[in-house]
Design an enzyme around this catalytic site. Structure first.
Site, PDB file in Angstrom:
ATOM      1  N   ASP A   2       4.442  -5.258  -0.604  1.00  0.00           N
ATOM      2  CA  ASP A   2       3.136  -5.901  -0.824  1.00  0.00           C
ATOM      3  C   ASP A   2       2.703  -6.699   0.408  1.00  0.00           C
ATOM      4  O   ASP A   2       3.534  -7.173   1.178  1.00  0.00           O
ATOM      5  CB  ASP A   2       3.239  -6.821  -2.064  1.00  0.00           C
ATOM      6  CG  ASP A   2       1.866  -7.175  -2.611  1.00  0.00           C
ATOM      7  OD1 ASP A   2       0.867  -6.538  -2.225  1.00  0.00           O
ATOM      8  OD2 ASP A   2       1.796  -8.108  -3.445  1.00  0.00           O
ATOM      9  N   HIS A  35      -2.331  -0.851   5.787  1.00  0.00           N
ATOM     10  CA  HIS A  35      -1.575   0.220   5.137  1.00  0.00           C
ATOM     11  C   HIS A  35      -0.903   1.120   6.183  1.00  0.00           C
ATOM     12  O   HIS A  35       0.239   1.542   6.011  1.00  0.00           O
ATOM     13  CB  HIS A  35      -2.487   1.065   4.239  1.00  0.00           C
ATOM     14  CG  HIS A  35      -3.031   0.305   3.061  1.00  0.00           C
ATOM     15  ND1 HIS A  35      -2.235  -0.474   2.258  1.00  0.00           N
ATOM     16  CD2 HIS A  35      -4.292   0.199   2.553  1.00  0.00           C
ATOM     17  CE1 HIS A  35      -2.980  -1.016   1.300  1.00  0.00           C
ATOM     18  NE2 HIS A  35      -4.233  -0.630   1.462  1.00  0.00           N
ATOM     19  N   LEU A  63      20.728   9.457   1.940  1.00  0.00           N
ATOM     20  CA  LEU A  63      19.905   8.533   1.146  1.00  0.00           C
ATOM     21  C   LEU A  63      18.937   9.283   0.220  1.00  0.00           C
ATOM     22  O   LEU A  63      18.311  10.265   0.622  1.00  0.00           O
ATOM     23  CB  LEU A  63      19.092   7.642   2.105  1.00  0.00           C
ATOM     24  CG  LEU A  63      18.038   6.740   1.479  1.00  0.00           C
ATOM     25  CD1 LEU A  63      18.691   5.524   0.825  1.00  0.00           C
ATOM     26  CD2 LEU A  63      17.015   6.280   2.515  1.00  0.00           C
TER      27      LEU A  63
HETATM   28  C1  IPE Z   1       2.163  -3.902  -6.453  1.00  0.00           C
HETATM   29  O1  IPE Z   1       1.304  -4.547  -5.585  1.00  0.00           O
HETATM   30  C2  IPE Z   1       2.020  -2.411  -6.285  1.00  0.00           C
HETATM   31  C3  IPE Z   1       2.485  -1.877  -5.014  1.00  0.00           C
HETATM   32  C4  IPE Z   1       3.101  -2.532  -4.067  1.00  0.00           C
HETATM   33  C5  IPE Z   1       2.262  -0.474  -4.827  1.00  0.00           C
HETATM   34  P1  IPE Z   1      -0.157  -5.022  -6.046  1.00  0.00           P
HETATM   35  O2  IPE Z   1      -0.760  -5.669  -4.867  1.00  0.00           O
HETATM   36  O3  IPE Z   1      -0.889  -3.884  -6.637  1.00  0.00           O
HETATM   37  O4  IPE Z   1       0.200  -6.068  -7.190  1.00  0.00           O
HETATM   38  P2  IPE Z   1      -0.620  -7.330  -7.725  1.00  0.00           P
HETATM   39  O5  IPE Z   1      -2.007  -6.850  -8.001  1.00  0.00           O
HETATM   40  O6  IPE Z   1      -0.591  -8.360  -6.663  1.00  0.00           O
HETATM   41  O7  IPE Z   1       0.121  -7.782  -8.936  1.00  0.00           O
HETATM   42  C1  IPE Z   2       0.519  -3.241  -0.888  1.00  0.00           C
HETATM   43  O1  IPE Z   2      -0.365  -4.008  -0.137  1.00  0.00           O
HETATM   44  C2  IPE Z   2       0.210  -1.775  -0.819  1.00  0.00           C
HETATM   45  C3  IPE Z   2      -0.426  -1.214  -2.024  1.00  0.00           C
HETATM   46  C4  IPE Z   2      -0.536  -1.816  -3.165  1.00  0.00           C
HETATM   47  C5  IPE Z   2      -0.949   0.141  -1.930  1.00  0.00           C
HETATM   48  P1  IPE Z   2      -1.732  -4.556  -0.755  1.00  0.00           P
HETATM   49  O2  IPE Z   2      -2.792  -3.565  -0.465  1.00  0.00           O
HETATM   50  O3  IPE Z   2      -1.560  -4.896  -2.185  1.00  0.00           O
HETATM   51  O4  IPE Z   2      -1.940  -5.866   0.107  1.00  0.00           O
HETATM   52  P2  IPE Z   2      -2.492  -7.275  -0.394  1.00  0.00           P
HETATM   53  O5  IPE Z   2      -1.672  -7.672  -1.570  1.00  0.00           O
HETATM   54  O6  IPE Z   2      -3.932  -7.051  -0.742  1.00  0.00           O
HETATM   55  O7  IPE Z   2      -2.288  -8.179   0.764  1.00  0.00           O
HETATM   56 MG    MG Z   3      -0.994  -6.579  -3.137  1.00  0.00          MG
END
Ligand code: IPE
Ligand code: IPE
Ligand code: MG
Length: 245
Positions: free
Chosen positions: A19, A36, A130
């Site tokens: 995240d 990303h 892995l």
């Molecule tokens: C969790 O992250 C999902 C992934 C890392 C793919 P999110 O960014 O979607 O989660 P929330 O919304 O902060 O709970």
């Molecule tokens: C995690 O990073 C990746 C996915 C959920 C696809 P985020 O896109 O949730 O990044 P933040 O949480 O907005 O910083």
């Molecule tokens: Mg996120």
């Protein structure tokens, strides 16, 4: 780092909620996709490192069921990023003897993305190093709902008796069937939540949270999580005396 990893106490399965890509991009004054793309580089680095450490299973939460609710442009861009990444990374996976697996509702992915994933899964199926498990269009509630439907159907068809439903029957009907439960869960970006990830499977996992945003996550950060895990006493409901003997 002055402390080193104890190879005798390695977690067999590490799961990561990757995240913070969006916040990382924002910090750098860039669009979310830039985060990303940078996050993909971290995936490459951490996968190679996990291979070197001899970890058996690495599960990465790449896209949740709820992530479909993001703006369409972001969802579309993430789906093409997946296609590109799998294409570019397959030779590295082969070189490193990594087997790619997926969990989640893959039927929801655009056809091109799904076919690319399936192709890589098939190509790497014979690899014995892995096991890299990508969670795509995955959420625990989606998975538990599906498991309930599968078992209810089997009961209805007379293949399974209600009293024969056990923890094992349940585990075998999840998308993670055959994969051992995670020993360690890492979540980056400072959020202290599970966000619908592996609720059943994480029952006894050790949890590790770091404020580090996913694109900034390094092998040193990963090692720190492993060392922290190695200092935990896993009791599984027993007393300390019982588990230390
Ligand atoms: C969790 O992250 C999902 C992934 C890392 C793919 P999110 O960014 O979607 O989660 P929330 O919304 O902060 O709970
Ligand atoms: C995690 O990073 C990746 C996915 C959920 C696809 P985020 O896109 O949730 O990044 P933040 O949480 O907005 O910083
Ligand atoms: Mg996120």
């Amino acid at each position: 780092m002055n402390e080193i990893i104890n190879k005798e106490r390695m977690p067999r399965h590490v799961a990561i909620i990757m995240d913070g890509n969006g916040r990382w991009a924002k910090q750098h004054g860039m669009a979310r996709m830039f985060g990303h793309k940078s996050g993909v580089e971290t995936v490459h680095t951490i996968t190679e490192h996990a291979t070197r450490l001899g970890i058996e299973y690495l599960t990465l939460y790449a896209f949740s069921t709820e992530n479909w609710n993001r703006p369409k442009e972001e969802v579309d861009a993430l789906m093409s990023l997946l296609v590109d990444t799998i294409g570019k990374e397959t030779p590295t996976l082969m070189k490193n003897n990594v087997r790619l697996m997926t969990i989640g509702g893959l039927e929801r992915l655009p056809e091109k993305t799904r076919l690319r994933m399936e192709q890589c899964v098939n190509e790497t199926a014979g690899n014995t190093g892995l096991n890299l498990v990508l969670a795509l269009s995955y959420s625990s509630r989606w998975e538990l709902t599906r498991m309930t439907q599968i078992l209810a159907e089997r009961v209805k068809n007379g293949e399974l008796r209600v009293q024969d439903i056990t923890e094992e029957t349940i585990s075998d009907s999840l998308t993670t069937a055959g994969i051992p439960d995670p020993d360690l869960l890492i979540r980056t970006s400072g959020e202290l939540r599970i966000s619908n990830f592996l609720l059943w499977q994480l029952a006894y996992a050790e949890l590790y949270f770091t404020p580090c945003l996913w694109p900034d996550f390094t092998v040193e950060e990963f090692d720190r999580a492993i060392i922290d895990y190695q200092h935990r006493e896993r009791r599984f409901g027993k007393t300390s005396e019982q588990v230390t003997k």
